[in-house]
Design a protein around this motif. Structure first.
Motif, mmCIF file in Angstrom:
data_model
loop_
_atom_site.group_PDB
_atom_site.id
_atom_site.type_symbol
_atom_site.label_atom_id
_atom_site.label_comp_id
_atom_site.label_asym_id
_atom_site.label_seq_id
_atom_site.Cartn_x
_atom_site.Cartn_y
_atom_site.Cartn_z
ATOM 1 N N UNK A 117 0.869 -1.186 0.000
ATOM 2 C CA UNK A 117 0.000 0.000 0.000
ATOM 3 C C UNK A 117 0.895 1.222 0.000
ATOM 4 N N UNK A 118 0.730 2.065 -0.994
ATOM 5 C CA UNK A 118 1.537 3.289 -1.040
ATOM 6 C C UNK A 118 0.757 4.393 -1.730
ATOM 7 N N UNK A 119 1.086 5.631 -1.395
ATOM 8 C CA UNK A 119 0.452 6.747 -2.085
ATOM 9 C C UNK A 119 1.438 7.347 -3.067
ATOM 10 N N UNK A 120 0.937 8.162 -3.992
ATOM 11 C CA UNK A 120 1.814 8.765 -4.975
ATOM 12 C C UNK A 120 1.691 8.164 -6.353
ATOM 13 N N UNK A 121 0.597 7.459 -6.647
ATOM 14 C CA UNK A 121 0.403 6.952 -8.005
ATOM 15 C C UNK A 121 0.230 8.111 -8.990
ATOM 16 N N UNK A 122 -0.553 9.079 -8.586
ATOM 17 C CA UNK A 122 -0.809 10.242 -9.419
ATOM 18 C C UNK A 122 0.329 11.241 -9.230
ATOM 19 N N UNK A 123 0.797 11.842 -10.326
ATOM 20 C CA UNK A 123 1.925 12.768 -10.227
ATOM 21 C C UNK A 123 1.655 13.908 -9.253
ATOM 22 N N UNK A 124 0.425 14.382 -9.207
ATOM 23 C CA UNK A 124 0.139 15.554 -8.379
ATOM 24 C C UNK A 124 0.237 15.270 -6.892
ATOM 25 N N UNK A 125 0.307 13.989 -6.485
ATOM 26 C CA UNK A 125 0.411 13.699 -5.061
ATOM 27 C C UNK A 125 1.850 13.582 -4.607
ATOM 28 N N UNK A 126 2.809 13.885 -5.494
ATOM 29 C CA UNK A 126 4.203 13.768 -5.114
ATOM 30 C C UNK A 126 4.835 15.126 -4.828
ATOM 31 N N UNK A 127 4.083 16.214 -4.886
ATOM 32 C CA UNK A 127 4.671 17.499 -4.541
ATOM 33 C C UNK A 127 4.779 17.600 -3.016
ATOM 34 N N UNK A 128 5.653 18.471 -2.495
ATOM 35 C CA UNK A 128 5.918 18.475 -1.049
ATOM 36 C C UNK A 128 4.689 18.701 -0.186
ATOM 37 N N UNK A 129 3.737 19.511 -0.648
ATOM 38 C CA UNK A 129 2.608 19.831 0.218
ATOM 39 C C UNK A 129 1.312 19.173 -0.251
ATOM 40 N N UNK A 130 1.413 18.131 -1.087
ATOM 41 C CA UNK A 130 0.210 17.467 -1.595
ATOM 42 C C UNK A 130 -0.005 16.144 -0.875
ATOM 43 N N UNK A 133 -6.504 13.377 -0.576
ATOM 44 C CA UNK A 133 -7.234 12.189 -0.136
ATOM 45 C C UNK A 133 -7.998 11.543 -1.274
ATOM 46 N N UNK A 134 -8.502 12.357 -2.205
ATOM 47 C CA UNK A 134 -9.214 11.789 -3.344
ATOM 48 C C UNK A 134 -8.316 10.872 -4.159
ATOM 49 N N UNK A 135 -7.112 11.340 -4.467
ATOM 50 C CA UNK A 135 -6.175 10.508 -5.216
ATOM 51 C C UNK A 135 -5.752 9.293 -4.402
ATOM 52 N N UNK A 136 -5.588 9.464 -3.089
ATOM 53 C CA UNK A 136 -5.182 8.338 -2.252
ATOM 54 C C UNK A 136 -6.234 7.236 -2.290
ATOM 55 N N UNK A 137 -7.504 7.612 -2.155
ATOM 56 C CA UNK A 137 -8.572 6.626 -2.116
ATOM 57 C C UNK A 137 -8.844 6.028 -3.491
ATOM 58 N N UNK A 138 -8.770 6.849 -4.541
ATOM 59 C CA UNK A 138 -9.143 6.377 -5.873
ATOM 60 C C UNK A 138 -7.944 5.779 -6.603
ATOM 61 N N UNK A 139 -6.878 6.563 -6.767
ATOM 62 C CA UNK A 139 -5.746 6.091 -7.559
ATOM 63 C C UNK A 139 -4.887 5.078 -6.810
ATOM 64 N N UNK A 140 -4.809 5.195 -5.488
ATOM 65 C CA UNK A 140 -3.897 4.336 -4.739
ATOM 66 C C UNK A 140 -4.558 3.048 -4.248
ATOM 67 N N UNK A 141 -5.798 3.132 -3.780
ATOM 68 C CA UNK A 141 -6.387 1.997 -3.079
ATOM 69 C C UNK A 141 -7.458 1.247 -3.858
ATOM 70 N N UNK A 142 -8.157 1.910 -4.765
ATOM 71 C CA UNK A 142 -9.332 1.289 -5.374
ATOM 72 C C UNK A 142 -8.971 0.032 -6.161
#
Length: 278
Positions: A117-130, A133-142
């Motif tokens: 389980x990891x976050x950061x699938x979507x490029x926009x979630x890899x910036x320092x202050x990003x 939660x939407x990307x975490x739940x949808x792109x990372x976990x779904x």
């Protein structure tokens, strides 16, 4: 004396490190859909956290989004080339070099099947202050949850994950957002082992979602997108059952079902989901 005996007893409780198997293998779990969903069962691989080496060293904004806090998948003799690597770096090693990592460099070697389980699938979630939660739940976990629901439906109990290994170092975000990510992960994937920064973990078998995002994937909540007869209602039942277990509610006496609606907004990005009711 007493301290030495206690340390020895704790070490004796840890699982024995499996011997190095010699070769890696990558199996795509859902190759039959029009655009294969990038969920793999990897065998005999290692994952290395590169947080310190890739910690937003480039200038803001664009370069840091492209280079921040990567994960490196180490494997030998395996055909593993996901279409969207996102946070993943793929490194192919000779078997002798992977053996060195496995036997002498890894912080942990996990027997049986694990889910990563990891976050950061979507490029926009890899910036320092990003820490979106939407990307975490949808792109990372779904995809992971749908994959596990499909495996349950197939009756593949021997391949069911014994644990989750989680890495939530891609983004910084507020403490409350990171706490939500940890709580959500702990509830859905218990038991969870937390991977530290710059650690290397090796796995006999690893369930891994390598999709960058779901915009170009088959709608994961459309009935039959992964497996015939598998849709949003089955996914929600899986999530509900795991949350009940996390709070100590036995499966034999679950709360009464509630009506549930799943909806994705219509926008320039395709987010059309089907409704689910019970």
């Amino acid at each position: 004396g007493m301290l030495e005996a206690n340390v020895r007893s704790i070490l004796d409780m840890r699982p024995l490190r499996p011997g190095f198997p010699g070769a890696s293998r990558a199996t795509l779990l859902f190759p039959h859909v029009p655009r294969p969903v990038q969920v793999y069962m990897l065998e005999n691989v290692c994952v290395r956290d590169l947080s310190s080496a890739t910690d937003y060293h480039s200038s803001w904004p664009a370069d840091s989004i492209l280079t921040g806090r990567r994960l490196e998948v180490l494997l030998a003799n395996a055909d593993f080339e996901p279409a969207r690597k996102s946070r993943l770096m793929i490194t192919r090693l000779p078997p002798v070099d992977l053996r060195e990592v496995w036997m002498h460099q890894a912080h942990e070697v996990w027997p049986g099947t694990s889910v990563f389980v990891y976050e950061g699938h979507k490029l926009s979630t890899r910036c320092p202050d990003c820490a979106n939660l939407g990307h975490f739940l949808i792109d990372d976990l779904l995809n992971l949850l749908m994959a596990q629901a499909a495996m349950e439906r197939r009756g593949e109990t021997s391949m069911a994950p014994l644990r989750a290994v989680a890495n939530l170092h891609a983004s910084v975000g507020s403490p409350s957002v990171k706490a939500f990510q940890r709580q959500w992960t702990s509830s859905l994937f218990a038991p969870v082992e937390w991977m530290g920064s710059d650690e290397t973990h090796c796995f006999e078998r690893l369930l891994l979602n390598a999709d960058g995002d779901l915009e170009d994937s088959p709608d994961p909540l459309a009935r039959g997108a992964f497996e015939p007869g598998l849709g949003p209602l089955e996914l929600l039942r899986l999530v509900r059952r795991r949350f009940w277990a996390a709070v100590g509610i036995p499966a034999s006496s679950p709360p009464a079902p509630r009506n549930v609606l799943v909806y994705g907004r219509q926008s320039e990005v395709r987010r059309t989901w089907l409704a689910a009711a019970e």
